[in-house]
Design an enzyme around this catalytic site. Structure first.
Site, PDB file in Angstrom:
ATOM      1  N   PRO A   2       0.819  -1.202   0.000  1.00  0.00           N
ATOM      2  CA  PRO A   2       0.000   0.000   0.000  1.00  0.00           C
ATOM      3  C   PRO A   2       0.856   1.257   0.000  1.00  0.00           C
ATOM      4  O   PRO A   2       1.695   1.439   0.869  1.00  0.00           O
ATOM      5  CB  PRO A   2      -0.782  -0.106   1.313  1.00  0.00           C
ATOM      6  CG  PRO A   2      -0.555  -1.474   1.819  1.00  0.00           C
ATOM      7  CD  PRO A   2       0.717  -1.947   1.245  1.00  0.00           C
ATOM      8  N   GLU A   3       0.646   2.070  -0.988  1.00  0.00           N
ATOM      9  CA  GLU A   3       1.233   3.403  -0.962  1.00  0.00           C
ATOM     10  C   GLU A   3       0.091   4.358  -0.645  1.00  0.00           C
ATOM     11  O   GLU A   3      -1.045   3.930  -0.412  1.00  0.00           O
ATOM     12  CB  GLU A   3       1.896   3.723  -2.298  1.00  0.00           C
ATOM     13  CG  GLU A   3       3.033   2.736  -2.590  1.00  0.00           C
ATOM     14  CD  GLU A   3       4.236   3.374  -3.255  1.00  0.00           C
ATOM     15  OE1 GLU A   3       4.445   4.586  -3.075  1.00  0.00           O
ATOM     16  OE2 GLU A   3       4.971   2.663  -3.935  1.00  0.00           O
ATOM     17  N   HIS A  91      -3.765 -14.821   8.768  1.00  0.00           N
ATOM     18  CA  HIS A  91      -3.138 -13.511   8.904  1.00  0.00           C
ATOM     19  C   HIS A  91      -4.124 -12.403   9.292  1.00  0.00           C
ATOM     20  O   HIS A  91      -3.813 -11.230   9.172  1.00  0.00           O
ATOM     21  CB  HIS A  91      -2.415 -13.148   7.605  1.00  0.00           C
ATOM     22  CG  HIS A  91      -1.369 -14.132   7.221  1.00  0.00           C
ATOM     23  ND1 HIS A  91      -0.268 -14.399   8.010  1.00  0.00           N
ATOM     24  CD2 HIS A  91      -1.247 -14.961   6.155  1.00  0.00           C
ATOM     25  CE1 HIS A  91       0.486 -15.332   7.437  1.00  0.00           C
ATOM     26  NE2 HIS A  91      -0.091 -15.685   6.317  1.00  0.00           N
ATOM     27  N   ARG A 110       2.849 -10.154   6.451  1.00  0.00           N
ATOM     28  CA  ARG A 110       4.249  -9.921   6.834  1.00  0.00           C
ATOM     29  C   ARG A 110       4.403  -9.146   8.139  1.00  0.00           C
ATOM     30  O   ARG A 110       5.498  -9.002   8.653  1.00  0.00           O
ATOM     31  CB  ARG A 110       4.992  -9.223   5.704  1.00  0.00           C
ATOM     32  CG  ARG A 110       5.097 -10.155   4.532  1.00  0.00           C
ATOM     33  CD  ARG A 110       5.769  -9.570   3.351  1.00  0.00           C
ATOM     34  NE  ARG A 110       5.350 -10.348   2.181  1.00  0.00           N
ATOM     35  CZ  ARG A 110       5.675 -10.069   0.944  1.00  0.00           C
ATOM     36  NH1 ARG A 110       6.410  -9.016   0.690  1.00  0.00           N
ATOM     37  NH2 ARG A 110       5.261 -10.809  -0.036  1.00  0.00           N
TER      38      ARG A 110
END
Length: 270
Positions: A2-3, A91, A110
């Site tokens: 995500p930017e 997750h 992550r």
DNA sequence: AGACAAGCCTGTCCGC
DNA sequence: TGCGGACAGGCTTGTC
């Protein structure tokens, strides 16, 4: 990863589902993110309504009277609104439950992301010293010139520094420099004001275009797979090392700057 | 199998 | 000596 455009799309996507809704519970299944999730503090929000759904840089802010939850998606995080009690997957680390039955689910394979707590009337350390928003008027050529002045660091590393300007990650740094015709390896202090103006414009226009695209591909935040679509947008240089420049057809060069992959046209970018 | 990718913070080292 | 700037290291795991 995500930017800023994806974070903004997430913000506008979840806002209609949670604004003014009362939080009925918070479930932390995996507290070990980039920083330990402050579960005890977060529970202060149970029973309170979400008054604002804001964004600062790549942080999302869920604000209530008792405090504000800061959410950073890291590089693999996502937020989805779920309308039924489906089983959390491996997750799915945190759920924020709402009185109207929906829940906001934080997923991050992550675990580079973060969920932080900001008491009322305070500004969290993580966001208190951030640079200006790239789409605000505050971010202009004078602002960028000031930051470049006397700096030997490369221009690419400089615009990726969140203390200079927020929200410009690796993808958009590469893209913006291509559109501005600036060699990413050039020391920041050695770029003319004229060319910095082009860079400011490139950053703004690329981010705005990406937000618009995100808005069309990601508008359904309820029960969606949550997979962002903006990667499919045609990128000029990112991920195209060795491929022909879209402008001059010469092969794009790929180097590493600050341990990041950097792609540019050695001919079009000076 | 092992390298690699990512955002971004922290620690260390350097030079003024 | 202090300070900011530059830069390497680390976290994590899916993907190639």
């Amino acid at each position: 990863m995500p930017e800023l455009p994806e974070v903004e799309t997430t913000r506008s996507g979840i806002e209609p589902h949670i604004l003014n809704q009362a939080i009925s519970g918070i479930v932390v299944r995996q507290p070990k993110l980039r920083w330990w999730v402050p579960e005890t503090e977060l529970l202060a929000l149970v029973g309170q309504r979400v008054k604002h759904v804001a964004r600062r840089g790549k942080y999302l802010l869920l604000e209530a009277d008792a405090g504000t939850i800061l959410i950073h998606l890291g590089m693999s995080g996502s937020l989805r609104v779920i309308s039924d009690q489906r089983e959390p997957l491996k997750h799915d680390h945190v759920d924020i439950l709402f009185g109207h039955g929906k829940l906001l689910r934080y997923t991050d394979p992550r675990r580079f992301g973060a969920i932080l707590w900001q008491p009322p009337g305070q500004i969290h350390e993580r966001i208190s010293r951030l640079g200006p928003e790239p789409l605000s008027d505050e971010f202009d050529v004078d602002c960028l010139r000031q930051q470049c002045k006397g700096r030997s660091v490369t221009i690419k590393q400089l615009i990726m520094n969140s203390h200079v300007v927020v929200g410009v990650g690796n993808i958009y740094a590469n893209e913006a420099l291509f559109h501005a015709g600036i060699d990413p390896r050039r020391p920041a202090g050695r770029i003319s004001a004229k060319r910095l103006t082009l860079l400011v414009e490139a950053i703004k226009s690329i981010l705005m275009a990406a937000i618009q695209q995100g808005g069309t591909t990601l508008k359904d935040f309820v029960d969606s797979n949550g997979q962002p679509g903006y990667f499919q947008q045609s990128l000029s240089v990112y991920g195209r090392g060795g491929k022909p420049c879209r402008n001059c057809s010469r092969p794009l060069k790929e180097v590493r700057l600050g341990q990041r992959s950097t792609v540019f046209c050695n001919y079009c970018q000076r």
